[in-house]
Design an enzyme around this catalytic site. Structure first.
Site, mmCIF file in Angstrom:
data_model
loop_
_atom_site.group_PDB
_atom_site.id
_atom_site.type_symbol
_atom_site.label_atom_id
_atom_site.label_comp_id
_atom_site.label_asym_id
_atom_site.label_seq_id
_atom_site.Cartn_x
_atom_site.Cartn_y
_atom_site.Cartn_z
ATOM 1 N N ARG A 1 33.367 0.943 9.638
ATOM 2 C CA ARG A 1 33.931 1.831 10.490
ATOM 3 C C ARG A 1 32.835 3.530 9.735
ATOM 4 O O ARG A 1 33.272 4.344 10.567
ATOM 5 C CB ARG A 1 35.187 2.473 9.111
ATOM 6 C CG ARG A 1 36.464 0.889 10.221
ATOM 7 C CD ARG A 1 36.052 0.757 11.646
ATOM 8 N NE ARG A 1 36.193 2.690 12.041
ATOM 9 C CZ ARG A 1 36.425 2.976 13.175
ATOM 10 N NH1 ARG A 1 36.234 1.817 14.426
ATOM 11 N NH2 ARG A 1 36.960 3.225 14.466
ATOM 12 N N SER B 1 35.718 9.518 -2.244
ATOM 13 C CA SER B 1 36.165 8.253 -1.520
ATOM 14 C C SER B 1 36.837 9.883 -0.578
ATOM 15 O O SER B 1 36.768 10.746 -0.584
ATOM 16 C CB SER B 1 37.364 8.213 -1.990
ATOM 17 O OG SER B 1 38.905 8.940 -2.118
ATOM 18 N N CYS B 2 37.296 9.227 1.096
ATOM 19 C CA CYS B 2 37.753 10.583 1.837
ATOM 20 C C CYS B 2 39.382 10.643 1.187
ATOM 21 O O CYS B 2 39.490 11.847 0.774
ATOM 22 C CB CYS B 2 38.146 9.344 2.619
ATOM 23 S SG CYS B 2 39.471 8.795 2.621
ATOM 24 N N ARG C 1 49.874 -7.003 0.392
ATOM 25 C CA ARG C 1 48.460 -7.425 1.255
ATOM 26 C C ARG C 1 48.821 -8.865 1.836
ATOM 27 O O ARG C 1 47.875 -8.930 2.731
ATOM 28 C CB ARG C 1 47.416 -6.864 0.904
ATOM 29 C CG ARG C 1 47.364 -4.949 1.043
ATOM 30 C CD ARG C 1 45.781 -4.368 0.180
ATOM 31 N NE ARG C 1 45.585 -4.643 -1.056
ATOM 32 C CZ ARG C 1 44.686 -3.764 -1.551
ATOM 33 N NH1 ARG C 1 43.908 -3.658 -1.325
ATOM 34 N NH2 ARG C 1 44.356 -3.829 -3.092
ATOM 35 N N ARG D 1 50.354 2.210 2.057
ATOM 36 C CA ARG D 1 49.305 2.016 3.648
ATOM 37 C C ARG D 1 50.602 1.688 4.838
ATOM 38 O O ARG D 1 51.748 1.447 4.870
ATOM 39 C CB ARG D 1 49.010 0.289 3.934
ATOM 40 C CG ARG D 1 47.407 0.685 2.608
ATOM 41 C CD ARG D 1 46.503 1.277 3.143
ATOM 42 N NE ARG D 1 45.251 1.185 1.960
ATOM 43 C CZ ARG D 1 44.696 0.166 1.783
ATOM 44 N NH1 ARG D 1 44.407 -0.989 2.930
ATOM 45 N NH2 ARG D 1 43.312 0.252 0.981
ATOM 46 N N ASN E 1 40.396 10.377 7.566
ATOM 47 C CA ASN E 1 39.647 9.397 6.435
ATOM 48 C C ASN E 1 38.267 8.451 6.690
ATOM 49 O O ASN E 1 37.730 8.396 6.060
ATOM 50 C CB ASN E 1 40.771 8.379 6.157
ATOM 51 C CG ASN E 1 41.865 7.239 7.082
ATOM 52 O OD1 ASN E 1 42.432 7.702 7.416
ATOM 53 N ND2 ASN E 1 40.484 6.099 7.518
#
Length: 342
Positions: free
Chosen positions: A12, A154-155, A200, A236, A318
């Site tokens: 990504r 990080s984003c 997850r 998330r 992000n």
């Protein structure tokens, strides 16, 4: 001088770095000479051209054997799993952008240097033994020529750090909490399946899923004075891109919500132009897709309780915002020179 970069890991962030380079018109400053990705060449070309989040790439993309062409620019494709075996010296690589999301240690950085790269920029948080961690717009001026192994944080760190700095400089932060409302990521499951983190194991499209985050540590890495004064949690959500961050801080000076918004709007128009944006429009997450800013303050959601507790909502793409900061940091690293060239 044109900076010669190689990208290690073309997921990504790696693909968005290439797209951002071409869309931002910075090809006179940066040239991509190689991409190292274990996937096959046809898949690499296809996913660069077609993207569910960001649409079809405007540039012509084609693949011929182990070369990727973007317009008339030829990029060498590599499929090498061992960092030390990469031909960075042969390709005269100035900066490697390691976008694997896996590597982040000094050992991995030094392997890139031993392969012939002059500097390394990780697209994710690294260990404390890296030469520097940069949040562009806040601390890139601390870079030195001898800083050869660098993390772009990080984003979410890039999103929240500018806002923390602005609030601390103006009102004096005593402590804070952060909740990251993050789009689903590749480490989640399409349908229920096994994962070491039991949350997850669940289908990403069907639940809001709490996950671990090291954002509080990321804040402290940039601002050591906040050690043990920030906590963070993350969830998330079933979207594929764009993140919102709920930031709450207690401050020393009394303040009103309108004053906070005035401060952040002024910064977006001035010292943090291009890094921070400000809006009072009634927007939702998809409206921030493909936004190049690190942080977009939603002024309609700013609240102040008891004159000393500030709550803000900050958006970011992000992927796209962070990819643009990777390019900014690369240029900053190159601008200070290569004191210890390999």
């Amino acid at each position: 001088m044109t900076i010669r970069i190689a990208i290690n890991g073309f997921g990504r962030i790696g693909r968005n770095v290439v797209r951002a380079l071409y869309e931002s018109g910075r090809r006179a400053e940066i040239t991509v000479v190689a991409i190292n990705e274990l996937a096959d060449a046809a898949g690499i070309a296809h996913l660069l051209k077609y993207d569910t989040s960001h649409g079809r790439f405007a540039w012509d993309v084609r693949q011929e054997r182990e070369q990727l062409f973007v317009g008339d620019d030829a990029i060498r494709l590599l499929h090498e799993p061992t960092i030390a075996a990469l031909p960075w010296r042969e390709l005269a690589v100035d900066v490697v952008l390691d976008c694997t999301g896996v590597y982040g240690s000094r050992e991995h950085g030094e392997a890139h240097l031993q392969a012939g790269a002059k500097k390394v920029l990780f697209s994710h948080p690294g260990g404390n033994d890296l030469d520097a961690t940069v949040v562009y717009g806040v601390n890139q001026d601390e870079l030195r020529a001898e800083h050869r192994i660098v993390s772009n944080a990080s984003c979410t760190t890039n999103c929240i750090i500018p806002i923390i700095k602005l609030l601390d400089d103006a009102y004096g932060i005593e402590s804070g909490t952060v909740t990251t409302i993050h789009s689903a990521m590749h480490d989640q499951q399409v349908i229920d399946a096994y994962h070491p983190d039991l949350r997850r194991t669940r289908a990403a499209s069907q639940s809001i899923i709490p996950v671990d985050t090291k954002l509080a540590a990321g804040i402290t890495r940039i601002f050591p004075q906040f050690n043990d004064r920030f906590e963070a949690i993350a969830v998330r959500v079933p979207t594929i891109n764009v993140t919102a961050i709920d930031l709450s801080v207690t401050v020393k000076k009394p303040v009103k919500a309108c004053e906070v918004n005035q401060l952040l709007q002024k910064a977006a128009q001035g010292a943090f132009h291009g890094i921070v944006d400000y809006t009072e429009l009634p927007l939702v997450s998809t409206d921030f897709n493909h936004d190049p800013h690190s942080a977009i303050v939603d002024g309609t959601q700013t609240r102040v309780s008891g004159a000393h507790l500030i709550k803000t909502l900050v958006w970011c793409d992000n992927e796209w915002g962070f990819a643009n900061r990777m390019l900014d940091t690369t240029l900053a690293m190159a601008a200070i020179g290569f004191r210890f060239d390999a």
